[in-house]
Design a protein around this motif. Structure first.
Motif, PDB file in Angstrom:
ATOM      1  N   ILE A 100       0.833  -1.206   0.000  1.00 52.68           N
ATOM      2  CA  ILE A 100       0.000   0.000   0.000  1.00 52.68           C
ATOM      3  C   ILE A 100       0.868   1.256   0.000  1.00 52.68           C
ATOM      4  O   ILE A 100       0.771   2.097  -0.883  1.00 52.68           O
ATOM      5  CB  ILE A 100      -0.945   0.014   1.226  1.00 52.68           C
ATOM      6  CG1 ILE A 100      -1.823  -1.241   1.214  1.00 52.68           C
ATOM      7  CG2 ILE A 100      -1.806   1.279   1.203  1.00 52.68           C
ATOM      8  CD1 ILE A 100      -2.696  -1.390  -0.001  1.00 52.68           C
ATOM      9  N   GLU A 101       1.716   1.395   0.993  1.00 51.99           N
ATOM     10  CA  GLU A 101       2.569   2.578   1.089  1.00 51.99           C
ATOM     11  C   GLU A 101       3.724   2.290   2.030  1.00 51.99           C
ATOM     12  O   GLU A 101       3.700   1.320   2.800  1.00 51.99           O
ATOM     13  CB  GLU A 101       1.782   3.786   1.589  1.00 51.99           C
ATOM     14  CG  GLU A 101       1.235   3.627   2.996  1.00 51.99           C
ATOM     15  CD  GLU A 101       0.478   4.856   3.485  1.00 51.99           C
ATOM     16  OE1 GLU A 101      -0.095   4.777   4.580  1.00 51.99           O
ATOM     17  OE2 GLU A 101       0.492   5.874   2.791  1.00 51.99           O
ATOM     18  N   GLY A 102       4.739   3.135   1.966  1.00 50.68           N
ATOM     19  CA  GLY A 102       5.883   2.988   2.857  1.00 50.68           C
ATOM     20  C   GLY A 102       6.491   4.344   3.160  1.00 50.68           C
ATOM     21  O   GLY A 102       6.249   5.330   2.453  1.00 50.68           O
ATOM     22  N   TYR A 103       7.282   4.381   4.227  1.00 56.73           N
ATOM     23  CA  TYR A 103       8.003   5.592   4.615  1.00 56.73           C
ATOM     24  C   TYR A 103       9.463   5.209   4.859  1.00 56.73           C
ATOM     25  O   TYR A 103       9.752   4.101   5.312  1.00 56.73           O
ATOM     26  CB  TYR A 103       7.426   6.211   5.894  1.00 56.73           C
ATOM     27  CG  TYR A 103       5.924   6.381   5.889  1.00 56.73           C
ATOM     28  CD1 TYR A 103       5.307   7.198   4.945  1.00 56.73           C
ATOM     29  CD2 TYR A 103       5.123   5.717   6.814  1.00 56.73           C
ATOM     30  CE1 TYR A 103       3.930   7.355   4.934  1.00 56.73           C
ATOM     31  CE2 TYR A 103       3.748   5.865   6.799  1.00 56.73           C
ATOM     32  CZ  TYR A 103       3.153   6.690   5.852  1.00 56.73           C
ATOM     33  OH  TYR A 103       1.796   6.842   5.829  1.00 56.73           O
ATOM     34  N   TYR A 104      10.354   6.131   4.558  1.00 56.47           N
ATOM     35  CA  TYR A 104      11.757   5.870   4.855  1.00 56.47           C
ATOM     36  C   TYR A 104      12.452   7.171   5.220  1.00 56.47           C
ATOM     37  O   TYR A 104      12.068   8.250   4.791  1.00 56.47           O
ATOM     38  CB  TYR A 104      12.468   5.206   3.667  1.00 56.47           C
ATOM     39  CG  TYR A 104      12.656   6.099   2.466  1.00 56.47           C
ATOM     40  CD1 TYR A 104      11.659   6.218   1.507  1.00 56.47           C
ATOM     41  CD2 TYR A 104      13.827   6.824   2.274  1.00 56.47           C
ATOM     42  CE1 TYR A 104      11.814   7.042   0.408  1.00 56.47           C
ATOM     43  CE2 TYR A 104      13.997   7.645   1.179  1.00 56.47           C
ATOM     44  CZ  TYR A 104      12.987   7.737   0.246  1.00 56.47           C
ATOM     45  OH  TYR A 104      13.148   8.559  -0.839  1.00 56.47           O
ATOM     46  N   ARG A 105      13.465   7.044   6.059  1.00 55.54           N
ATOM     47  CA  ARG A 105      14.305   8.174   6.426  1.00 55.54           C
ATOM     48  C   ARG A 105      15.678   7.629   6.792  1.00 55.54           C
ATOM     49  O   ARG A 105      15.814   6.475   7.215  1.00 55.54           O
ATOM     50  CB  ARG A 105      13.714   8.968   7.597  1.00 55.54           C
ATOM     51  CG  ARG A 105      13.665   8.226   8.921  1.00 55.54           C
ATOM     52  CD  ARG A 105      13.146   9.130  10.029  1.00 55.54           C
ATOM     53  NE  ARG A 105      13.038   8.422  11.297  1.00 55.54           N
ATOM     54  CZ  ARG A 105      12.582   8.974  12.418  1.00 55.54           C
ATOM     55  NH1 ARG A 105      12.197  10.240  12.410  1.00 55.54           N
ATOM     56  NH2 ARG A 105      12.514   8.276  13.528  1.00 55.54           N
ATOM     57  N   THR A 106      16.681   8.485   6.633  1.00 52.71           N
ATOM     58  CA  THR A 106      18.067   8.066   6.868  1.00 52.71           C
ATOM     59  C   THR A 106      18.692   8.928   7.956  1.00 52.71           C
ATOM     60  O   THR A 106      18.687  10.158   7.851  1.00 52.71           O
ATOM     61  CB  THR A 106      18.907   8.174   5.582  1.00 52.71           C
ATOM     62  OG1 THR A 106      18.342   7.328   4.584  1.00 52.71           O
ATOM     63  CG2 THR A 106      20.343   7.761   5.844  1.00 52.71           C
ATOM     64  N   GLU A 107      19.182   8.276   8.998  1.00 54.38           N
ATOM     65  CA  GLU A 107      20.016   8.941   9.990  1.00 54.38           C
ATOM     66  C   GLU A 107      21.457   8.751   9.530  1.00 54.38           C
ATOM     67  O   GLU A 107      21.956   7.624   9.463  1.00 54.38           O
ATOM     68  CB  GLU A 107      19.797   8.338  11.379  1.00 54.38           C
ATOM     69  CG  GLU A 107      18.397   8.584  11.912  1.00 54.38           C
ATOM     70  CD  GLU A 107      18.236   8.093  13.337  1.00 54.38           C
ATOM     71  OE1 GLU A 107      17.351   7.246  13.559  1.00 54.38           O
ATOM     72  OE2 GLU A 107      19.001   8.545  14.206  1.00 54.38           O
ATOM     73  N   ARG A 108      22.091   9.840   9.195  1.00 50.73           N
ATOM     74  CA  ARG A 108      23.347   9.783   8.450  1.00 50.73           C
ATOM     75  C   ARG A 108      24.427   8.964   9.145  1.00 50.73           C
ATOM     76  O   ARG A 108      25.304   8.415   8.488  1.00 50.73           O
ATOM     77  CB  ARG A 108      23.859  11.205   8.209  1.00 50.73           C
ATOM     78  CG  ARG A 108      22.838  12.106   7.573  1.00 50.73           C
ATOM     79  CD  ARG A 108      23.278  12.594   6.226  1.00 50.73           C
ATOM     80  NE  ARG A 108      22.248  13.406   5.597  1.00 50.73           N
ATOM     81  CZ  ARG A 108      21.877  13.266   4.358  1.00 50.73           C
ATOM     82  NH1 ARG A 108      22.418  12.317   3.633  1.00 50.73           N
ATOM     83  NH2 ARG A 108      20.956  14.038   3.823  1.00 50.73           N
ATOM     84  N   ASP A 109      24.394   8.899  10.466  1.00 48.64           N
ATOM     85  CA  ASP A 109      25.454   8.168  11.170  1.00 48.64           C
ATOM     86  C   ASP A 109      24.998   6.779  11.617  1.00 48.64           C
ATOM     87  O   ASP A 109      25.742   6.091  12.315  1.00 48.64           O
ATOM     88  CB  ASP A 109      25.918   8.972  12.391  1.00 48.64           C
ATOM     89  CG  ASP A 109      24.774   9.260  13.349  1.00 48.64           C
ATOM     90  OD1 ASP A 109      25.050   9.569  14.518  1.00 48.64           O
ATOM     91  OD2 ASP A 109      23.607   9.187  12.924  1.00 48.64           O
TER      92      ASP A 109
END
Length: 543
Positions: free
Chosen positions: A220-229
């Motif tokens: 259906i849907e997704g979310y993503y985010r990146t913590e650089r460290d």
């Protein structure tokens, strides 16, 4: 020396026997090929005969679609093969280390090598990355600018906040690495769901035939985010077409292979949303809001309660009339009208709406009369808020002035046709925190709004900061089904010069895109150029 006659006869018979066996084998092979050949559709038309009208383009498109499907499948299989090779190597290393453990120690030293220790250290480091990241619990942050927002995506599009000058608020992932990343994540989520382990709470005795298998079409849907460290976090949601039960999978890539964090079933079939709208005047906007509410909440979702908190007496009778009219026409009576004979205060209105609910725990959606939402957004609201664990702060897509966006048309199109994610039609309102989904107990526990803030603005940021300073996780992401409709903004004369300047800047930001504002600024120059072009054209025609 002559061969006996009997030998010649045997040789001839043998030769004919071999020829017969060869013919028999050829016949059997021909029958096998005919049997295994793909069946054609008896109702289908042959190109150039009956189905000539379908055209060459249809078959080229069909072949291209099949080719892309097989290419994607081949890429997926290559990735799985590589993963299996890696797992096989890891199992081989473990077996080797177990064998080396049985070898006797020499001079008190165990020569197992450093490979096993290195592998264990790496695995320990990857798990520590998950523990440090904001995956399972919220992190205490100093301000509203400290939160790392998610970007949302479907199987076809990505909805992104950071656009720069070349990217768009909604676009297909153009870069191959981004496409491959999202495809891999979706497939990894399916692997977790379709092959659960003991941690997922499903009985291993249940056979595959007893379980409902999910496919790419159920994403259906997704979310993503990146913590650089630390790494990249993925929140994935799957649902069968005919069901109301969602499967939620959380994955984390600690700058290495994907690692499953959890897999759970989310049932939202009985989740009621109390939509709270503070209002003063603006009855025309409220009538438009109720039209959207009727279409989305009453006819489609059917699991909502509407609470309208109205300030003052002017326009109150019209608001009552609109609510009663909708109730008569749709047989919808799940609404509450709270009347306050005092100056408008958005924070107090939402606070009164939250406390007016007397049926225990409930999911609340703080909404404004200028907001347009879809049924899909209501489900996103349910999926991303959890009592005692997380609150949902979606980023609204704010539409520009339709009179400028559609200046080349006689009249702007209907609102439903303006709801598009384009650079010249609107922008992600990432500085606004007024639209939020959170549970009533979390709202009351954190202390609600600062009721000292008067009028519009300010109260939402104070509440947002309270959650950032606490232990609840804040889900911040742009969502495709939430729009802020343009309305004229007035900058009062009573404002100080600094406040008036900021008000005008805000008005300009909400008015039109960079390019459209540029066209307005250089309008005289453009018109002068057009006049010169017309004069030159007429002169050449006369000459």
């Amino acid at each position: 020396m002559r061969m006996p006659r009997r030998g010649l006869v045997i040789q001839a018979r043998t030769r004919w026997l071999l020829v017969g066996l060869a013919l028999l084998f050829s016949l059997v092979l021909l029958m096998y090929l005919l049997e295994c050949a793909p069946q054609t559709d008896s109702n289908g038309s042959l190109p150039g005969v009956v189905g000539e009208s379908m055209g060459k383009e249809y078959y080229q498109a069909l072949l291209q679609e099949q080719e892309e499907h097989y290419q994607n499948r081949a890429t997926s299989l290559k990735r799985q093969i590589a993963q299996l090779k890696q797992e096989l190597q890891e199992m081989s290393d473990k077996l080797k280390s177990l064998q080396e453990k049985k070898t006797p120690k020499v001079n008190g030293m165990n020569y197992q090598g450093t490979k096993e220790q290195t592998s264990n250290d790496l695995l320990e480091f990857l798990h520590s990355q998950i523990d440090k990241a904001e995956v399972s619990v919220g992190a205490k942050l100093p301000s509203e600018y400290g939160v790392i927002p998610f970007e949302s995506f479907t199987s076809m599009k990505v909805f992104q906040l950071e656009m720069g000058l070349t990217r768009h608020p909604e676009e297909k992932p153009v870069r191959k690495d981004k496409r491959d990343e999202l495809v891999e994540v979706i497939e990894a989520g399916l692997e977790v769901i379709n092959n659960p382990d003991e941690e997922d709470g499903q009985d291993e005795d249940d056979g595959v035939g007893d379980r409902q298998l999910y496919s790419e079409n159920d994403f259906i849907e997704g979310y993503y985010r990146t913590e650089r460290d630390k790494g990249t976090q993925y929140e994935l949601f799957y649902k069968k077409m005919d069901g109301m039960e969602y499967r939620h999978v959380t994955l984390f890539r600690p700058f290495g292979p994907l690692m499953k964090v959890k897999s759970e079933t989310v049932d939202i079939s009985r989740s009621i949303i109390n939509i709270i709208v503070p209002l003063a005047g603006r009855t025309e906007a409220f009538a438009q809001f109720m039209q959207n509410f009727r279409d989305v909440c009453i006819h489609q979702d059917k699991r909502v309660h509407l609470t309208v908190v109205y300030f003052g007496q002017d326009g109150l009778s019209e608001v009552k009339s609109i609510l009663e009219s909708v109730a008569r026409e749709t047989d919808f009576h799940n609404y509450t009208l709270v009347s306050l004979n005092e100056e408008f205060n958005r924070g107090r209105g939402l606070d009164m709406g939250a406390r007016a609910w007397e049926k225990g725990e409930v999911l609340m959606f703080f909404c404004d009369v200028d907001v347009y939402f879809t049924a899909e957004f209501l489900n996103s609201c349910r999926l991303n808020a959890e009592p005692g664990k997380k609150v949902f702060y979606p980023v609204v897509f704010s539409l520009y002035n339709p009179a400028i966006v559609y200046a080349n048309q006689d009249i702007p199109p209907p609102v439903e046709q303006q709801l598009v994610h384009k650079k010249d039609s609107g922008f992600w309102r990432d500085f606004g925190f007024g639209m939020t989904c959170q549970y009533r107990t979390d709202f009351l526990t954190v202390g609600g709004f600062d009721l000292e803030v008067k009028g519009w603005g300010g109260e939402d940021v104070h509440l947002y900061r309270k959650y950032l300073h606490g232990d609840l996780m804040v889900i911040r992401t742009p969502v495709p089904g939430l729009f802020h409709l343009w309305h004229e903004k007035h900058c009062a004369d009573e404002l100080t010069p600094e406040q008036y300047r900021m008000c005008i800047q805000s008005k300009a930001m909400n008015e039109a895109s960079h390019s459209h504002l540029g066209m307005l600024v250089f309008r005289d120059e453009i018109e002068a150029h057009l006049r010169k072009q017309a004069y030159r054209t007429n002169s050449e025609a006369v000459g």
